[in-house]
Design an enzyme around this catalytic site. Structure first.
Site, short mmCIF file in Angstrom:
data_model
loop_
_atom_site.label_atom_id
_atom_site.label_comp_id
_atom_site.label_asym_id
_atom_site.label_seq_id
_atom_site.Cartn_x
_atom_site.Cartn_y
_atom_site.Cartn_z
N LYS A 78 0.81 -1.22 0.00
CA LYS A 78 0.00 0.00 0.00
C LYS A 78 0.85 1.28 0.00
O LYS A 78 0.50 2.25 -0.65
CB LYS A 78 -0.97 0.01 1.19
CG LYS A 78 -0.34 -0.22 2.56
CD LYS A 78 -1.43 -0.41 3.62
CE LYS A 78 -0.82 -0.80 4.96
NZ LYS A 78 -1.86 -1.11 5.96
N THR A 79 1.97 1.28 0.71
CA THR A 79 2.79 2.50 0.78
C THR A 79 4.12 2.35 0.03
O THR A 79 4.88 3.32 -0.04
CB THR A 79 3.10 2.86 2.25
OG1 THR A 79 3.77 1.76 2.86
CG2 THR A 79 1.82 3.16 3.00
N ARG A 226 20.42 7.79 37.66
CA ARG A 226 21.29 8.89 38.10
C ARG A 226 22.75 8.61 37.77
O ARG A 226 23.49 9.50 37.41
CB ARG A 226 21.14 9.10 39.61
CG ARG A 226 19.82 9.78 39.99
CD ARG A 226 19.80 10.13 41.45
NE ARG A 226 19.91 8.94 42.28
CZ ARG A 226 20.55 8.90 43.45
NH1 ARG A 226 21.18 9.96 43.91
NH2 ARG A 226 20.58 7.77 44.16
N GLY A 318 20.61 -3.13 54.53
CA GLY A 318 20.68 -2.46 53.23
C GLY A 318 20.56 -3.40 52.06
O GLY A 318 20.98 -3.08 50.95
N GLU A 341 16.69 -1.88 51.20
CA GLU A 341 16.61 -1.04 50.00
C GLU A 341 15.33 -1.31 49.20
O GLU A 341 14.62 -0.40 48.80
CB GLU A 341 17.82 -1.28 49.10
CG GLU A 341 19.14 -0.75 49.66
CD GLU A 341 19.36 0.71 49.33
OE1 GLU A 341 18.44 1.37 48.83
OE2 GLU A 341 20.47 1.20 49.60
N ASN A 431 33.76 -18.95 42.81
CA ASN A 431 33.42 -20.28 43.28
C ASN A 431 32.40 -20.19 44.42
O ASN A 431 32.51 -19.34 45.28
CB ASN A 431 34.68 -20.99 43.79
CG ASN A 431 35.62 -21.38 42.66
OD1 ASN A 431 35.22 -22.04 41.73
ND2 ASN A 431 36.90 -20.97 42.77
N ARG A 451 38.06 -22.83 45.62
CA ARG A 451 36.87 -23.43 46.22
C ARG A 451 37.06 -23.68 47.71
O ARG A 451 36.11 -23.53 48.50
CB ARG A 451 36.53 -24.73 45.48
CG ARG A 451 35.14 -25.27 45.74
CD ARG A 451 34.70 -26.17 44.61
NE ARG A 451 34.70 -25.47 43.35
CZ ARG A 451 33.72 -24.68 42.92
NH1 ARG A 451 32.67 -24.51 43.66
NH2 ARG A 451 33.80 -24.08 41.75
N ASP A 491 40.47 -31.16 49.28
CA ASP A 491 40.62 -30.19 50.37
C ASP A 491 39.35 -29.38 50.64
O ASP A 491 39.00 -29.12 51.79
CB ASP A 491 41.81 -29.27 50.12
CG ASP A 491 41.76 -28.57 48.77
OD1 ASP A 491 40.81 -28.82 48.00
OD2 ASP A 491 42.69 -27.79 48.47
N HIS A 537 29.62 -16.08 36.83
CA HIS A 537 30.71 -15.10 36.95
C HIS A 537 30.20 -13.67 36.96
O HIS A 537 29.08 -13.42 36.56
CB HIS A 537 31.69 -15.28 35.79
CG HIS A 537 32.44 -16.57 35.86
ND1 HIS A 537 32.09 -17.67 35.10
CD2 HIS A 537 33.49 -16.95 36.62
CE1 HIS A 537 32.92 -18.67 35.37
NE2 HIS A 537 33.77 -18.27 36.29
#
Length: 537
Positions: A78-79, A226, A318, A341, A431, A451, A491, A537
């Protein structure tokens, strides 16, 4: 082919004599069209837009009259016609362009108002393949890009929020200013880019193409912030249009504006608490700097909050709190005892709203539901010169997925706590080591390079919590422990055993799994492996 043509500078103020209006979202359309008509602007329109304008008793010229061709192929064509694009693209001060317009009877179009077919909304509502394809706009983006390119002369509007700005300029200046036309052109290109990004990503999902040759992302500005993570960084919050319950779709009932860090932490909190089915038990997650400092389920939401808070009463100050059930008055009273908060929850009753309402700076966000922890999606992270894109970590471990690898079988309570711990672990920075007892975290070690260090930190925090609560021993005694990845050595596991853990959940897959299993057997621990890692991470 590129053009090297040097055009004469266009005048700052460009009159608006003719406007082409073609919108799918007709909010504010009639008021805008009437204001243009009263300013002496000729209205040209298409299909449903033209019908709406005519029904408002406003004069409008159908685009088919302008082009000499009817709309055809169910409105697909159409256009896409020289009468339209010539009117948008013609350089008014160019003698050759003016001659071409006169030779072919092309009239200039000074204002284009187009919002695109609702492709994103169609996808979000679960439209089928054919419905989504039919809602891919072709003429709209072509006109928008043409008008934006010729912004020296043409103003282009892609959203209704700009209607009033244009009317004010026409009333004040008898036309539009170059500064406004430039700003609108910038928005127009960003809009078509985001639109095309949504379409291309939908195709990638439909085709199962996890790594397309070209990947684009787009978003709409929800909030200018901000600053970013730090005051010297600029920031803004954009939403992608994904209808996933959470911070981007939540209604903020009260409190000051969310900051960059608030949004990041609130998202982390809600994604974590959404792991826990409210039909099974109420759950609370308390987040600080994108890491949980306490997560618990309980007999009630207030009970869950008290147990989560007990994990780390210092870090909770907080923090950000997320609930998997609507907030009630008792829970709100407990939360209000310390500075918080943000609270995010599926809802809030009148008592909760009244209690939280007394804390003017405390933000309360209502989502209407939980996020689906198992739904697919993408996460994006910028790196120098590019971005990393991966599927959302929607891995979900159930009881049947666990493989017992030790001589001792875990008890039923240990199994419940192991699954709870592993779901929390998924949302802790690697970890990650999580101690859980009776459906509540009692020690969290996050983000360490080793770890074993995470295991020791989690145990140390449990000791601190015991001292703060006046307990004679840390809650890690008799707890279970979760690791987000395998133990590379024994360990880390031995540190957990020293802290009092009796059962372990971990992905497995280390070349030293046999050594770790042997250490667990020697300590009398029960250990299960999931076969699924949850690095974060």
């Amino acid at each position: 082919m590129t053009s090297t043509r040097q055009a004469s500078p266009a005048a700052d103020i460009q009159p608006v004599r003719r406007a082409l209006l073609s919108v799918s979202d007709k909010t504010g359309l009639i008021e805008f069209a009437r204001a243009l008509h009263e300013a002496g602007v000729e209205l040209v329109s298409t299909g449903g837009t033209a019908k709406a304008i005519k029904e408002a008793s406003l004069p409008v010229r159908d685009v088919a009259e302008l082009t000499g061709f009817p709309e055809m192929m169910d409105g697909r064509v159409k256009t896409l016609h020289p009468m339209v694009h010539g009117g948008l693209l013609a350089i008014r001060d160019d003698a050759g362009h003016k001659a071409a317009m006169e030779a072919h009877g092309i009239g200039q179009i000074d204002l284009l108002c187009v919002n695109l077919y609702p492709f994103e909304e169609t996808v979000a509502k679960g439209g089928d393949y054919d419905d989504c394809v039919e809602n891919i706009d072709i003429g709209g983006p072509a006109m928008i890009r043409a008008a934006a390119k010729n912004h020296a002369y043409v103003a282009v509007i892609v959203e209704g929020s700009d209607y009033s700005k244009i009317i004010e300029e026409i009333k004040s200046h008898k036309g539009t200013t170059l500064a406004t036309r430039k700003a609108l052109a910038h928005k127009a290109y960003a809009r078509t880019a985001a639109y095309d990004a949504a379409i291309s990503n939908w195709f990638a999902t439909t085709l199962g193409n996890e790594a397309p040759d070209w990947r684009a992302f787009g978003g709409y500005l929800k909030q200018t912030l901000r600053y970013g993570e730090n005051p010297h960084q600029n920031a803004a919050f954009y939403v992608s249009g994904e209808q996933r319950e959470g911070v981007s779709t939540a209604q903020q009932l009260q409190g000051k504006e969310l900051s960059y860090n608030n949004i990041n932490d609130t998202d982390a909190a809600f994604e974590l608490v959404s792991e826990f089915d409210p039909k099974i038990a109420p759950a609370i997650a308390i987040i600080k700097h994108a890491n949980p400092c306490g997560v618990a389920s309980g007999s009630s939401l207030a009970d869950a909050y008290r147990k989560a808070f007990a994990c780390d009463t210092v870090s909770a100050f907080g923090g950000i709190i997320a609930a998997n059930l609507p907030l009630d008055g008792e829970t709100a009273e407990e939360i209000a005892k310390i500075f918080t908060e943000v609270i995010i929850a599926p809802g809030a009753d009148e008592d909760a709203r009244r209690i939280i309402g007394a804390k003017k700076n405390l933000r309360l966000l209502i989502t209407g539901g939980l996020a689906d922890a198992t739904s697919p999606g993408l996460t994006v992270k910028s790196v120098s010169g590019g971005m990393l894109v991966q599927s959302r970590d929607n891995g979900h471990i159930e009881l049947d997925d666990l493989k017992v690898v030790t001589k001792r079988q875990p008890t039923q309570q240990e199994l419940k706590d192991l699954l709870f711990a592993f779901r929390v672990c998924k949302h802790v920075k690697s970890n990650a080591i999580i101690y859980v007892k009776d459906g509540a975290t009692v020690g969290i070690g996050a983000g360490q390079m080793s770890r074993v260090d995470s295991a020791r930190i989690a145990a140390r925090k449990a000791q601190d919590a015991a001292e703060a609560l006046g307990l004679d021993k840390p809650a890690t005694i008799g707890s279970v422990v979760a690791s987000d990845a395998f133990f590379p050595f024994a360990d880390g596991l031995l540190s957990a055993a020293e802290a009092g853990a009796t059962a372990v959940i971990q992905p497995g897959g280390s070349m030293r799994d046999d050594e770790v299993i042997a250490a667990a057997d020697e300590k009398g621990l029960a250990m299960v492996m999931t076969g699924m890692r949850h690095f974060r991470h």
